[in-house]
Design a protein around this motif. Structure first.
Motif, PDB file in Angstrom:
ATOM      1  N   UNK A 143       0.814  -1.213   0.000  1.00 28.40           N
ATOM      2  CA  UNK A 143       0.000   0.000   0.000  1.00 28.40           C
ATOM      3  C   UNK A 143       0.849   1.265   0.000  1.00 28.40           C
ATOM      4  N   UNK A 144       0.203   2.351  -0.418  1.00 26.25           N
ATOM      5  CA  UNK A 144       0.747   3.687  -0.230  1.00 26.25           C
ATOM      6  C   UNK A 144      -0.172   4.419   0.731  1.00 26.25           C
ATOM      7  N   UNK A 145       0.402   5.019   1.772  1.00 24.54           N
ATOM      8  CA  UNK A 145      -0.364   5.749   2.778  1.00 24.54           C
ATOM      9  C   UNK A 145      -0.756   7.112   2.217  1.00 24.54           C
ATOM     10  N   UNK A 146      -2.068   7.378   2.153  1.00 28.33           N
ATOM     11  CA  UNK A 146      -2.562   8.661   1.639  1.00 28.33           C
ATOM     12  C   UNK A 146      -2.969   9.610   2.756  1.00 28.33           C
ATOM     13  N   UNK A 147      -2.642   9.256   3.999  1.00 26.89           N
ATOM     14  CA  UNK A 147      -2.834  10.186   5.109  1.00 26.89           C
ATOM     15  C   UNK A 147      -4.158  10.051   5.838  1.00 26.89           C
ATOM     16  N   UNK A 148      -4.421  11.029   6.691  1.00 30.46           N
ATOM     17  CA  UNK A 148      -5.628  11.011   7.530  1.00 30.46           C
ATOM     18  C   UNK A 148      -6.322  12.359   7.489  1.00 30.46           C
ATOM     19  N   UNK A 149      -7.596  12.347   7.829  1.00 23.00           N
ATOM     20  CA  UNK A 149      -8.385  13.569   7.916  1.00 23.00           C
ATOM     21  C   UNK A 149      -9.281  13.518   9.147  1.00 23.00           C
ATOM     22  N   UNK A 150      -9.685  14.699   9.584  1.00 19.20           N
ATOM     23  CA  UNK A 150     -10.630  14.825  10.690  1.00 19.20           C
ATOM     24  C   UNK A 150     -11.877  15.553  10.202  1.00 19.20           C
ATOM     25  N   UNK A 151     -12.945  15.412  10.945  1.00 18.04           N
ATOM     26  CA  UNK A 151     -14.181  16.111  10.598  1.00 18.04           C
ATOM     27  C   UNK A 151     -13.975  17.618  10.707  1.00 18.04           C
ATOM     28  N   UNK A 152     -14.656  18.372   9.858  1.00 16.34           N
ATOM     29  CA  UNK A 152     -14.561  19.835   9.893  1.00 16.34           C
ATOM     30  C   UNK A 152     -15.262  20.378  11.140  1.00 16.34           C
ATOM     31  N   UNK A 153     -14.929  21.596  11.493  1.00 17.40           N
ATOM     32  CA  UNK A 153     -15.571  22.246  12.641  1.00 17.40           C
ATOM     33  C   UNK A 153     -17.077  22.341  12.433  1.00 17.40           C
ATOM     34  N   UNK A 154     -17.469  22.591  11.183  1.00 21.71           N
ATOM     35  CA  UNK A 154     -18.897  22.712  10.861  1.00 21.71           C
ATOM     36  C   UNK A 154     -19.622  21.391  11.101  1.00 21.71           C
ATOM     37  N   UNK A 155     -18.992  20.276  10.702  1.00 16.21           N
ATOM     38  CA  UNK A 155     -19.627  18.976  10.908  1.00 16.21           C
ATOM     39  C   UNK A 155     -19.730  18.646  12.391  1.00 16.21           C
ATOM     40  N   UNK A 156     -18.684  18.933  13.132  1.00 14.05           N
ATOM     41  CA  UNK A 156     -18.691  18.645  14.571  1.00 14.05           C
ATOM     42  C   UNK A 156     -19.808  19.423  15.275  1.00 14.05           C
ATOM     43  N   UNK A 157     -20.040  20.654  14.821  1.00 13.94           N
ATOM     44  CA  UNK A 157     -21.111  21.465  15.409  1.00 13.94           C
ATOM     45  C   UNK A 157     -22.485  20.840  15.159  1.00 13.94           C
ATOM     46  N   UNK A 158     -22.654  20.233  13.982  1.00 15.14           N
ATOM     47  CA  UNK A 158     -23.953  19.657  13.615  1.00 15.14           C
ATOM     48  C   UNK A 158     -24.101  18.195  14.032  1.00 15.14           C
ATOM     49  N   UNK A 159     -22.985  17.513  14.213  1.00 10.54           N
ATOM     50  CA  UNK A 159     -23.021  16.091  14.563  1.00 10.54           C
ATOM     51  C   UNK A 159     -21.900  15.791  15.547  1.00 10.54           C
ATOM     52  N   UNK A 160     -22.222  15.743  16.821  1.00 14.00           N
ATOM     53  CA  UNK A 160     -21.207  15.577  17.863  1.00 14.00           C
ATOM     54  C   UNK A 160     -20.454  14.260  17.750  1.00 14.00           C
ATOM     55  N   UNK A 161     -21.082  13.240  17.146  1.00 18.99           N
ATOM     56  CA  UNK A 161     -20.409  11.949  16.975  1.00 18.99           C
ATOM     57  C   UNK A 161     -19.131  12.070  16.155  1.00 18.99           C
ATOM     58  N   UNK A 162     -19.071  13.094  15.316  1.00 17.58           N
ATOM     59  CA  UNK A 162     -17.939  13.230  14.398  1.00 17.58           C
ATOM     60  C   UNK A 162     -16.686  13.798  15.062  1.00 17.58           C
ATOM     61  N   UNK A 163     -16.798  14.300  16.282  1.00 16.79           N
ATOM     62  CA  UNK A 163     -15.647  14.990  16.882  1.00 16.79           C
ATOM     63  C   UNK A 163     -14.468  14.057  17.134  1.00 16.79           C
ATOM     64  N   UNK A 164     -14.734  12.768  17.315  1.00 15.58           N
ATOM     65  CA  UNK A 164     -13.638  11.825  17.571  1.00 15.58           C
ATOM     66  C   UNK A 164     -13.273  11.010  16.332  1.00 15.58           C
ATOM     67  N   UNK A 165     -13.911  11.294  15.196  1.00 16.77           N
ATOM     68  CA  UNK A 165     -13.712  10.488  14.000  1.00 16.77           C
ATOM     69  C   UNK A 165     -12.368  10.786  13.321  1.00 16.77           C
ATOM     70  N   UNK A 166     -11.702   9.744  12.871  1.00 17.05           N
ATOM     71  CA  UNK A 166     -10.474   9.855  12.081  1.00 17.05           C
ATOM     72  C   UNK A 166     -10.639   9.015  10.822  1.00 17.05           C
ATOM     73  N   UNK A 167     -10.414   9.625   9.676  1.00 21.93           N
ATOM     74  CA  UNK A 167     -10.472   8.934   8.394  1.00 21.93           C
ATOM     75  C   UNK A 167      -9.051   8.682   7.913  1.00 21.93           C
ATOM     76  N   UNK A 168      -8.709   7.401   7.685  1.00 20.93           N
ATOM     77  CA  UNK A 168      -7.402   7.042   7.127  1.00 20.93           C
ATOM     78  C   UNK A 168      -7.614   6.416   5.752  1.00 20.93           C
ATOM     79  N   UNK A 169      -6.710   6.755   4.843  1.00 16.88           N
ATOM     80  CA  UNK A 169      -6.865   6.323   3.444  1.00 16.88           C
ATOM     81  C   UNK A 169      -5.551   5.716   2.954  1.00 16.88           C
ATOM     82  N   UNK A 170      -5.663   4.638   2.201  1.00 14.08           N
ATOM     83  CA  UNK A 170      -4.488   3.999   1.583  1.00 14.08           C
ATOM     84  C   UNK A 170      -4.888   3.470   0.219  1.00 14.08           C
TER      85      UNK A 170
END
Length: 307
Positions: free
Chosen positions: A277-304
């Motif tokens: 694999x090639x590691x394509x990094x990670x992302x977090x939920x935007x501030x706007x999403x966290x405001x509308x959906x509290x579940x997203x505040x701890x979410x981490x997206x990793x892509x490969x």
């Protein structure tokens, strides 16, 4: 009251990460209420395929009632059996992307009868697939104090795991431990001073992970993904707590980073091992999403991406 609404976390980011091919073949490993599946289908051509898995029969029944798309194949199965299903379909090495949303869905949390939530009283079950295995209440009744403490510590990072396990066993001397509120109250007597989350959060998480063997299934599925995915196939994985994310992170690092060679040696192409694999990094939920959906505040997206 049970709700079938589920707001998919990092919806666009996780689907964009798949870099969809118009007529490709994709897997939604955690169908839930089909938010990500619908999003993928909306962006695919008429000859594409989406293979979706869920071990929760209520999710499968919901899909059968709600989805009418010939491109969707649905399997009532844990995603750990994905490799067997894909092999039986003759699609090993032909999958263009796998999306995994490792969180518990809102309908599961909202349904008190499922026993996932400390916010509503119900039977202490916690099984994703209620047709197999021990419920949380059954396991807590037969497990000894040390085993319970180890599970709460290992899968919940709960520092007071031994005190909680001791209180659970003392409670069971007087009466059966059968409901979510009973367990939540026991933990709340031990764990104090939590400002942003309920004192029982870590304990409920740990027992749920153990009952459903979630970490074992995740690790096995990641390993199988190396064979399942096609060349340039993508992994897009959303995790919600550090234990799951650690497994995903270590898998991607192990399969994307070259082993270090002694300093000073000339490096030629033959000396470089081709990594899966090639590691394509990670992302977090935007501030706007966290405001509308509290579940997203701890979410981490990793892509490969598969080499």
């Amino acid at each position: 009251m049970t709700s079938n609404h589920h707001q998919s976390v990092m919806f666009d980011e996780s689907i964009d990460a798949l870099d969809l091919v118009n007529e490709g073949i994709y897997i939604d490993a955690t169908f839930g209420r089909g938010g990500h599946s619908q999003g993928i289908l909306d962006r695919l051509g008429s000859m594409a395929q989406l293979i979706a898995f869920d071990q929760d029969i209520s999710a499968i029944n919901y899909a059968k009632e709600t989805f009418n798309d010939p491109r969707l194949k649905l399997f009532h199965s844990p995603f750990a059996k994905m490799h067997t299903v894909i092999n039986d379909l003759g699609l090993t090495g032909k999958i263009n992307g796998i999306l995994m949303d490792l969180g518990v869905s809102s309908p599961q949390l909202d349904n008190a009868e499922r026993g996932f939530s400390f916010m509503a009283d119900g039977p202490l079950d916690m099984r994703m697939n209620q047709t197999v295995g021990l419920s949380a209440a059954q396991w807590l009744a037969q497990a000894d104090e040390e085993e319970i403490a180890n599970v709460i510590y290992q899968f919940g990072d709960e520092k007071k795991s031994r005190h909680i396990a001791s209180r659970i066993k003392k409670f069971q001397l007087e009466q059966p431990l059968e409901t979510t509120f009973q367990l939540a109250n026991i933990v709340s007597e031990v764990v104090r001073g939590q400002k942003k989350k309920h004192p029982a959060t870590r304990t409920f998480q740990a027992i749920r992970i153990f009952i459903n063997q979630e970490l074992k299934q995740l690790a096995e599925t990641l390993e199988h993904s190396k064979d399942i995915l096609a060349h340039h196939g993508r992994l897009s994985i959303i995790s919600f707590h550090s234990i799951e994310d650690r497994i995903v992170k270590r898998f991607i690092q192990k399969n994307s980073r070259q082993k270090s060679l002694p300093k000073g040696l000339p490096i030629v192409d033959q000396a470089l091992e081709k990594m899966p694999f090639k590691d394509l990094g990670k992302k977090f939920a935007t501030k706007e999403e966290v405001q509308h959906n509290k579940r997203s505040r701890s979410a981490i997206l990793r892509v490969a991406v598969k080499n």
